[in-house]
Write an enzyme that holds these catalytic residues in place. Structure first.
Site, PDB file in Angstrom:
ATOM      1  CG  HIS A   1       7.290  -0.865   7.390  1.00  0.00           C
ATOM      2  ND1 HIS A   1       6.201  -0.368   7.046  1.00  0.00           N
ATOM      3  CD2 HIS A   1       7.863  -0.136   7.895  1.00  0.00           C
ATOM      4  CE1 HIS A   1       6.091   1.112   7.186  1.00  0.00           C
ATOM      5  NE2 HIS A   1       7.322   1.325   7.914  1.00  0.00           N
TER       6      HIS A   1
ATOM      7  CD  GLU B   1       6.908   4.310   9.594  1.00  0.00           C
ATOM      8  OE1 GLU B   1       7.933   3.729   9.113  1.00  0.00           O
ATOM      9  OE2 GLU B   1       5.887   4.332   9.103  1.00  0.00           O
TER      10      GLU B   1
ATOM     11  CE  LYS C   1       5.252  -5.348   5.990  1.00  0.00           C
ATOM     12  NZ  LYS C   1       4.165  -5.052   5.366  1.00  0.00           N
TER      13      LYS C   1
ATOM     14  CE1 TYR D   1       2.237  -0.632   8.467  1.00  0.00           C
ATOM     15  CE2 TYR D   1       1.890  -2.219   9.944  1.00  0.00           C
ATOM     16  CZ  TYR D   1       2.548  -1.763   8.934  1.00  0.00           C
ATOM     17  OH  TYR D   1       3.748  -2.393   8.330  1.00  0.00           O
TER      18      TYR D   1
ATOM     19  CG  ASN E   1       4.486  -6.669   1.766  1.00  0.00           C
ATOM     20  OD1 ASN E   1       4.447  -6.727   3.048  1.00  0.00           O
ATOM     21  ND2 ASN E   1       3.837  -5.435   1.252  1.00  0.00           N
TER      22      ASN E   1
HETATM   23  P1  GDP Z   1       4.009  -0.183   1.555  1.00  0.00           P
HETATM   24  O1  GDP Z   1       4.378   1.038   2.270  1.00  0.00           O
HETATM   25  O2  GDP Z   1       4.690  -0.765   0.284  1.00  0.00           O
HETATM   26  O3  GDP Z   1       4.277  -1.112   2.548  1.00  0.00           O
HETATM   27  O4  GDP Z   1       2.573  -0.088   1.266  1.00  0.00           O
HETATM   28  P2  GDP Z   1       1.348   0.595   2.141  1.00  0.00           P
HETATM   29  O5  GDP Z   1       1.620   1.641   3.066  1.00  0.00           O
HETATM   30  O6  GDP Z   1       0.293   1.017   1.296  1.00  0.00           O
HETATM   31  O7  GDP Z   1       0.490  -0.566   2.837  1.00  0.00           O
HETATM   32  C1  GDP Z   1       0.949  -0.904   4.159  1.00  0.00           C
HETATM   33  C2  GDP Z   1       0.888  -2.698   4.100  1.00  0.00           C
HETATM   34  O8  GDP Z   1      -0.100  -3.021   3.970  1.00  0.00           O
HETATM   35  C3  GDP Z   1       1.672  -3.094   2.807  1.00  0.00           C
HETATM   36  O9  GDP Z   1       3.002  -3.464   3.165  1.00  0.00           O
HETATM   37  C4  GDP Z   1       0.917  -4.476   2.910  1.00  0.00           C
HETATM   38  O10 GDP Z   1       1.227  -5.713   3.742  1.00  0.00           O
HETATM   39  C5  GDP Z   1      -0.615  -4.133   3.426  1.00  0.00           C
HETATM   40  N1  GDP Z   1      -1.365  -3.960   2.400  1.00  0.00           N
HETATM   41  C6  GDP Z   1      -1.768  -2.969   1.644  1.00  0.00           C
HETATM   42  N2  GDP Z   1      -2.618  -2.968   0.559  1.00  0.00           N
HETATM   43  C7  GDP Z   1      -3.140  -4.113   0.943  1.00  0.00           C
HETATM   44  C8  GDP Z   1      -4.177  -4.893   0.390  1.00  0.00           C
HETATM   45  O11 GDP Z   1      -5.047  -4.471  -0.586  1.00  0.00           O
HETATM   46  N3  GDP Z   1      -4.658  -6.114   0.815  1.00  0.00           N
HETATM   47  C9  GDP Z   1      -4.138  -6.466   2.221  1.00  0.00           C
HETATM   48  N4  GDP Z   1      -4.367  -7.820   2.471  1.00  0.00           N
HETATM   49  N5  GDP Z   1      -2.669  -5.791   2.444  1.00  0.00           N
HETATM   50  C10 GDP Z   1      -2.629  -4.720   1.856  1.00  0.00           C
END
Ligand code: GDP
Length: 138
Positions: free
Chosen positions: A115, A126, A9, A49, A112
């Protein structure tokens, strides 16, 4: 061999962490089957997304993915999807296990660093979203 889609990222590219993250990937038996460094536009990220379009963090997430270049990769190994998620660590770096990429490099849940696809169905979507079949060489 299973395939998964990985993204380094913008927060990690910006901090010159591409090499360190690739080292973790190659040291953990993944083959990089396709790779490109590019800058994503908002419509492209919103399409990518789309599963998260109703989540409260959708706007922050899509905006943050457009703040700078990313590295897109197709990675192959046995159990690539769960193995990459294990190597990434928990979504929130505060909860990530020691030795994971997010524990060691991520700043917060919004920055973070990496992805990874979370299911075979999403991995197929994807990978095809960013790469054509001819670009993928195991
Ligand atoms: P991943 O599969 O571990 O990447 O997580 P998810 O698919 O649940 O979410 C996609 C991305 O959205 C995550 O990698 C985070 O960067 C972001 N994200 C998820 N939850 C939050 C949140 O509560 N706040 C913010 N700012 N970003 C979030």
């Amino acid at each position: 061999m299973e395939k998964t889609l990985a993204i380094i990222k913008p927060d990690a590219v910006e901090r010159n962490l591409i090499g360190k993250i690739l080292d973790r990937i190659e040291s953990n038996e993944f083959r990089i089957a396709a790779m490109k460094r590019t800058r994503l536009t908002l419509p492209v990220v919103e399409g990518f997304y789309n599963v998260h379009k109703d989540r409260h963090f959708f706007k922050d997430l899509t905006a943050s993915m457009c703040t700078g270049p990313v590295v897109l990769m197709v990675m192959a190994r046995d159990n690539a999807i769960p193995e990459w998620r294990k190597l990434m660590g928990a979504t929130n770096p505060k909860d990530a296990d020691a030795g994971t990429i997010r524990k060691d490099f991520a700043i917060d849940i919004g920055k973070n660093s990496v992805h990874g696809s979370d299911s075979a169905e999403n991995a197929a979507f994807e990978i095809s979203y960013f790469f054509s079949q001819t670009e993928i060489q195991e």
